[in-house]
Scaffold this motif. Structure first.
Motif, PDB file in Angstrom:
ATOM      1  N   ARG A  10       0.852  -1.173   0.000  1.00 56.47           N
ATOM      2  CA  ARG A  10       0.000   0.000   0.000  1.00 56.47           C
ATOM      3  C   ARG A  10       0.895   1.232   0.000  1.00 56.47           C
ATOM      4  N   ILE A  11       0.349   2.259  -0.560  1.00 57.16           N
ATOM      5  CA  ILE A  11       1.154   3.467  -0.727  1.00 57.16           C
ATOM      6  C   ILE A  11       0.976   4.351   0.493  1.00 57.16           C
ATOM      7  N   HIS A  12       2.083   4.663   1.124  1.00 54.51           N
ATOM      8  CA  HIS A  12       1.989   5.501   2.317  1.00 54.51           C
ATOM      9  C   HIS A  12       2.768   6.788   2.168  1.00 54.51           C
ATOM     10  N   SER A  13       3.135   7.080   0.981  1.00 52.73           N
ATOM     11  CA  SER A  13       4.019   8.220   0.793  1.00 52.73           C
ATOM     12  C   SER A  13       3.312   9.530   1.082  1.00 52.73           C
ATOM     13  N   ARG A  14       4.008  10.377   1.825  1.00 50.44           N
ATOM     14  CA  ARG A  14       3.390  11.658   2.150  1.00 50.44           C
ATOM     15  C   ARG A  14       3.358  12.569   0.942  1.00 50.44           C
TER      16      ARG A  14
END
Lengths: 139, 642
Positions: free
Chosen positions: A121-125
């Motif tokens: 899953r993408i958690h990039s800020r």
């Protein structure tokens, strides 16, 4: 301004899904899920021709009375789905395309991060910030 | 007044609570403990909240079992809560443990410094004596020089925070840089770290004020960093607690000092000897994973520091990333955006310039680096007339060599200044990666099949090092590059290779343009070669990706050399590139050099031509296979799709 933006992996599970009116999230999740069928249909329709001739931008997937759903698929079969409010008539195709392009760019940036495992899953800020900028501003 | 009152009662309670053990708290200790206690239990209760106490204890950076021991000894376990007595005893025990004493009741009878806690929050709004929130007073990462003022410091710090938020949230500004100086000095990732993680007793002595001053071996400092490692949960809890944004950071914590910079550069060297080259993503990932920060944080650090988002770190980016890791380990919360002082531009300008100047590297060709290092790469002067043709030829030779392990090492000595110039420029520009770098990814046509079929390289990889031209000085290079790119794309013109008599006359910009043009034009054939198979040397070119690719390109470029006479090359290239190249005289030396270059190129060309034909053959075969597979797929498809 989108109402919901989703990034779907090749295996059709969501990598990232965000919608603006958070209370109706489930409805958007469902919409995105059903739109995947349309995406697949479009991909296979073009499938006769060679893959590389396929346009990445799929255009309007299907409209409902409340909103429209747009799709975009990358070469690695990662799909971006965007749900847009129908009342927002000013939104033109070009703008949708540019939004998808921005999404794609941000997604590529995430890929460049060695700490990101494709399929997570993408958690990039940074990605969040970019998506937020594209979402409808809820007063 | 309130805290003092509590302190007084606390001391008495402590005495009572421990069943006759008289805890003599000094004035400062009383003050501090009561302050801490009040933070742990905001409303005036008898007992401190367990969770906040736990957080505070974890912030002391003691290993969990020590904390358990302390809890037991102080009596909290027995009575089931942290009353003031237990709390004070626990604090004293923490101080003892941090000073290296065993956790025993006896040890707290000694004169001990105040317990030290890692910064729990970076909240500049913490006010002195506000019990309402448990902000965990920002205890500075312990340092010898700061130890004496530890309690005073927090007072000052708090007051300063009240007055001037921009100031370092942790403590008085002079302290913080020194903090950073100490920490990375012997940061010792890897062996030192793992070894030190085992020791619990010894490292604590490091933190004791009296021992510290310097001189401690790197091991000790490594211990310091090991301590955060050994309590990863602490850092996580710290992260949870820290709500405040990073905007309150002053420049100080994010400014890299000279010592730190040197340390980072050394670390960079250990990973990648060429200071102007990149550290690849996987290498950097392994390195930073050793810091034992959680992966999401590392991911965020990477996002912040990899400004040009190319999956690799230049020296400046690496320094920024390392600095962020160091900061994180010391309890600073990661900022949302890269602080100004950590921008590659800034770093580049500030400190890396001297390094770069003496580094003398070709950012592209790693193997070339060794030979290039010996040379004195002065920055982008107009090369002498004679050298240029030599240089281009020799450069190609050099590249050829590296790729195919031919000799021609001598030719490397006279490095093509033009190429030097080019690469220096690009080296300068790489660290100045712009966020707004031109996106050369063209999504509509960069599928891998695309590349394979058309044999045309996706625009991204080769230009990558040059994409990040952010310096104004490199603007012309940018333009030229893109012009060349287009020229190449429009038609693959035979490159003007080694013997270019007119070249010496070329101005600065023209030279790089030619050099660029060569690689550009060679990219398509090289790409075809590379993509078609896992051919040995070609594929070897792949892993050192960009550097090798350029080499391959120029080698392929060399391919064409014998086919065209130099003059034809020149003239054909001229229209492609900017019309420039007025013919100029050459010295005899140049001619000789050119001729040797021509000879060598011819040899290389022969080899490459053979290679090329083999690869083309393979490419055809693969294409056939692909078509066969596709037809099969199409036949199968109607069955699966409903």
């Amino acid at each position: 301004m989108a109402v919901c933006i989703a990034v779907i992996a090749k295996e059709n599970y969501p990598l990232y899904i965000r919608s603006v009116p958070t209370e109706n999230e489930l409805k958007f999740h469902y919409t995105v899920h059903t739109s995947l069928d349309v995406v697949d249909e479009k991909i296979s329709a073009m499938g006769k021709a060679l893959v590389d001739q396929r346009e990445l931008y799929l255009g309007l997937l299907y409209p409902t009375e409340d909103y429209k759903v747009y799709g975009y698929v990358t070469n690695s079969k990662v799909k971006f789905v965007m749900v847009v409010d129908s009342s927002n008539t000013a939104l033109r195709d070009n703008e949708i395309r540019s939004m998808f392009r921005k999404l794609h760019n941000s997604y590529t940036d995430i890929m460049c991060n060695p700490f990101y495992n494709p399929g997570d899953r993408i958690h990039s800020r940074a990605f969040d910030t970019m998506v937020n900028s594209m979402m409808m501003q809820v007063c | 007044p309130w805290s003092r009152g509590r302190g007084g009662s606390g001391a008495a309670a402590a005495a009572a609570g421990t069943g006759g053990l008289l805890l003599s708290l000094s004035e400062t200790e009383q003050q501090r403990y009561s302050e801490l206690f009040s933070r742990c239990c905001p409303p005036p209760e008898a007992a401190a909240g367990g969770s906040s106490v736990g957080e505070l204890f974890r912030a002391s950076q003691l290993p969990p079992d020590t904390l358990h021991q302390i809890t037991e000894v102080c009596g909290a376990k027995r009575v089931g809560y942290f009353g003031p007595a237990q709390f004070y005893i626990a604090l004293k025990l923490i101080a003892a443990a941090q000073s290296g004493f065993p956790v025993r009741i006896e040890s707290i009878k000694n004169e001990l410094p105040l317990p030290r806690f890692m910064a729990l929050k970076n909240d500049t709004e913490v006010r002195y004596g506000t019990p309402a929130e448990f902000h965990g007073v920002k205890f500075q990462v312990p340092h010898a020089t700061l130890e004496k003022n530890s309690y005073k410091r927090t007072d000052e710090g708090d007051k300063q925070e009240a007055k001037s938020p921009p100031m370092s949230p942790i403590c008085s500004p002079p302290a913080s840089p020194s903090t950073y100086q100490r920490i990375p000095l012997s940061y010792g990732y890897g062996k030192a770290r793992s070894g030190l993680e085992q020791q619990h007793g010894a490292p604590y002595e490091v933190r004791h004020c009296t021992h510290q001053q310097d001189g401690p071996s790197s091991g000790n400092y490594g211990a310091k960093s090991a301590l955060p490692c050994s309590t990863p949960n602490r850092s996580l809890s710290v992260e949870r607690e820290q709500q405040d944004s990073s905007t309150q950071y002053s420049d100080d914590p994010w400014r890299i000092t000279e010592e730190q910079r040197d340390y980072y550069i050394n670390q960079f060297r250990s990973l990648q000897p060429d200071l102007n080259a990149f550290i690849s993503g996987s290498v950097a990932k392994n390195f930073f994973t050793k810091s034992k920060l959680p992966i999401p944080e590392l991911s965020h650090i990477w996002e912040l520091s990899d400004v040009d988002c190319d999956g690799e770190l230049t020296l400046a980016e690496f320094c920024a990333a390392f600095h962020l890791v160091v900061a994180r380990k010391n309890g600073y919360q990661l900022p949302e955006t890269l602080p100004e002082t950590l921008l590659p531009d800034y770093l580049q300008a500030a400190c890396l310039k001297p390094v770069r100047d003496c580094a003398l590297f070709d950012s592209y060709s790693e193997p070339l680096q060794g030979s290039q290092q010996s040379r004195d790469l002065s920055r982008t002067e107009k090369p002498s007339a004679g050298e240029v043709p030599d240089n281009s030829a020799l450069l190609q030779d050099a590249k050829k060599d590296d790729k195919q392990a031919l000799k021609v090492s001598t030719t490397l000595k006279t490095i093509p200044k033009e190429f030097q110039h080019l690469t220096l420029k690009t080296a300068a520009q790489e660290p100045n990666a712009l966020r707004a770098r031109p996106r050369s990814r063209s999504y509509s046509s960069t599928s891998i099949e695309d590349a394979m079929k058309k044999g045309e390289e996706p625009p991204t990889p080769p230009p990558r090092p040059q994409k990040s031209h952010s310096r104004a000085s490199s603007l012309d290079l940018n333009k030229i590059f893109q012009q060349n790119t287009q020229a190449v794309r429009s038609g693959w013109l035979p490159p003007p290779p080694p013997a270019l008599p007119p070249r010496p006359s070329v101005s600065q910009t023209e030279q790089p343009s030619e050099a660029e043009l060569h690689p550009q034009m060679n990219r398509p054939p090289s790409q075809a070669e590379e993509n078609s198979s896992a051919k040995k040397e070609v594929v070897l070119a792949q892993p050192p990706s960009k550097p090798a690719r350029r080499k391959l390109r120029t080698e392929a470029q060399g391919l064409d050399t014998p086919e065209l006479s130099p003059t034809i090359n020149v003239t054909s290239s001229l229209p492609a590139v900017k019309p420039h190249l007025p013919v100029q005289k050459q010295s005899s030396k140049q001619k000789r050099a050119i001729q040797t270059a021509i000879r060598k190129n011819k040899e290389a060309n022969a080899v490459l031509a053979r290679l090329n034909s083999e690869l083309q053959q393979q490419l055809k075969e693969v294409h056939k296979e692909r078509i066969a597979l596709e037809t099969q797929l199409e036949q199968l498809r109607p069955v699966t799709v409903l």
